[in-house]
Design a protein around this motif. Structure first.
Motif, PDB file in Angstrom:
ATOM      1  N   THR A   1     -26.134  -1.373 -11.327  1.00  0.00           N
ATOM      2  CA  THR A   1     -24.939  -0.612 -11.697  1.00  0.00           C
ATOM      3  C   THR A   1     -24.831  -0.448 -13.208  1.00  0.00           C
ATOM      4  OG1 THR A   1     -23.766  -1.415  -9.737  1.00  0.00           O
ATOM      5  CG2 THR A   1     -22.430  -0.536 -11.538  1.00  0.00           C
TER       6      THR A   1
ATOM      7  N   GLY B   1     -15.827   0.188 -12.990  1.00  0.00           N
ATOM      8  CA  GLY B   1     -17.074  -0.211 -12.342  1.00  0.00           C
ATOM      9  C   GLY B   1     -17.960  -1.066 -13.221  1.00  0.00           C
TER      10      GLY B   1
ATOM     11  N   SER C   1     -25.087   2.996 -15.709  1.00  0.00           N
ATOM     12  CA  SER C   1     -23.789   3.391 -16.247  1.00  0.00           C
ATOM     13  C   SER C   1     -23.941   4.070 -17.605  1.00  0.00           C
ATOM     14  CB  SER C   1     -22.876   2.168 -16.382  1.00  0.00           C
ATOM     15  OG  SER C   1     -23.344   1.300 -17.400  1.00  0.00           O
TER      16      SER C   1
ATOM     17  N   SER D   1     -18.853  -5.042 -12.941  1.00  0.00           N
ATOM     18  CA  SER D   1     -20.259  -5.419 -12.802  1.00  0.00           C
ATOM     19  C   SER D   1     -20.642  -6.512 -13.791  1.00  0.00           C
ATOM     20  CB  SER D   1     -21.168  -4.197 -13.005  1.00  0.00           C
ATOM     21  OG  SER D   1     -21.010  -3.281 -11.942  1.00  0.00           O
TER      22      SER D   1
ATOM     23  N   ASN E   1     -25.632  -5.761  -9.448  1.00  0.00           N
ATOM     24  CA  ASN E   1     -24.809  -5.421 -10.605  1.00  0.00           C
ATOM     25  C   ASN E   1     -25.643  -5.026 -11.820  1.00  0.00           C
ATOM     26  OD1 ASN E   1     -21.885  -5.997  -9.759  1.00  0.00           O
ATOM     27  ND2 ASN E   1     -23.002  -7.759  -9.003  1.00  0.00           N
TER      28      ASN E   1
END
Length: 304
Positions: free
Chosen positions: A247, A100, A251, A104, A244
């Motif tokens: 994200t 992921g 993270s 991103s 993004n």
């Protein structure tokens, strides 16, 4: 009942954005389902079932307004369906915690390129060469896989990549991506039924999302046809960057605090608004120049 109404409104808003910008239906809808406690596989399955209807309506609407390149739909849709089936089937055993953030970063770079390219220079000069299978096939496989495993990703992966190629105008990129997503939604839904046997999927939630999406589909296809390409490109680039960035900030790579997140979002929103405003201003100036320039007489209208 309140939950169903909320889901219908989310489906309407998500499809309005998705049909106008070529992305965000899956991301928006899946985020809400996860927030209310749905497990990732069931959330993605619910969204993809609803997308069978919404993408069909969206594709028909985009076709009606001339926003679809059928060669691109076929070349990216079929590998996209293969990738989506694989992603849906193996979602329960695959970890996207590392994939992921990596994706991103790639998408953030593409988003910045699209945003700056359209804002500063306007519509890219399109090549006369068509988009080739060797580009669209791997793109479809990756986008389809990410879409099924992440609950959204077909638009965020496919739209910026094709926009960055400079070989299609934005409205046709969006129309073709939305139309090809129909194949991805069917394949992902089949894969989830194989993997989950229908467990955890609420049909009423699917219908609520579907109803909202069906209402918004023709409106979005009409809007994307009217929106100036330069403005549309800046808008799409901003959505990619914001999505993004969110994200990455959440993270484990960054694990930003709430204060840092708010500060970054404020800067990004302000920059995006300025970019869109700049594109609108530049578009109006270009139109004014076109109107001011005298048209040359056609050769066959000159008497000999």
């Amino acid at each position: 009942m309140r939950t169903l109404i909320l889901l219908a409104l989310v489906g309407l808003g998500a499809q309005l954005v998705d049909g106008s910008l070529g992305m965000a239906y899956g991301v928006t809808s899946t985020t809400l389902l996860l927030a209310i406690g749905t497990n990732p596989a069931a959330a993605s399955a619910t969204v993809h079932l609803a997308e069978i209807g919404t993408t069909l309506a969206s594709g028909a609407s985009h076709w009606r307004f001339g926003n679809v390149d059928w060669k691109v739909v076929a070349r990216i849709g079929i590998p996209g369906a293969i990738g989506a089936f694989a992603g849906a089937t193996f979602l329960s055993s695959l970890s996207t915690e590392i994939a992921g953030p990596v994706m991103s970063v790639i998408l953030l770079g593409l988003g910045l390129y699209v945003l700056l390219r359209f804002t500063v220079q306007g519509l890219p000069a399109r090549s006369e060469k068509p988009l080739r299978r060797r580009f669209l096939t791997p793109l479809g496989l990756v986008a389809g896989f990410m879409d099924a495993t992440g609950g959204g990703g077909w638009g965020p992966v496919g739209t910026p990549a094709i926009l960055a190629s400079g070989r299609m105008e934005p409205r046709k990129v969006i129309g073709s991506i939305d139309t090809s997503e129909f194949f991805v939604a069917i394949a992902a839904s089949v894969g989830f039924f194989v993997g989950l046997s229908g467990e955890g999927i609420d049909v009423t939630w699917v219908l609520a999302l579907l109803i909202g999406g069906l209402i918004a589909a023709p409106i979005a296809a009409w809007l994307v046809r009217l929106m100036p390409p330069r403005v549309l490109g800046s808008a799409v680039g901003g959505v990619i960057v914001l999505t993004n960035s969110r994200t990455l900030l959440g993270s484990d790579w960054i694990a930003a605090t709430d204060g840092v997140k708010i500060a970054v979002y404020v800067v990004l929103w302000a920059g995006w608004a300025a970019a869109v405003a700049w594109s609108v201003r530049a578009y109006r100036q270009d139109k004014a120049v076109e109107v001011a320039q005298p048209q040359e007489p056609e050769a066959d209208s000159v008497s000999v």
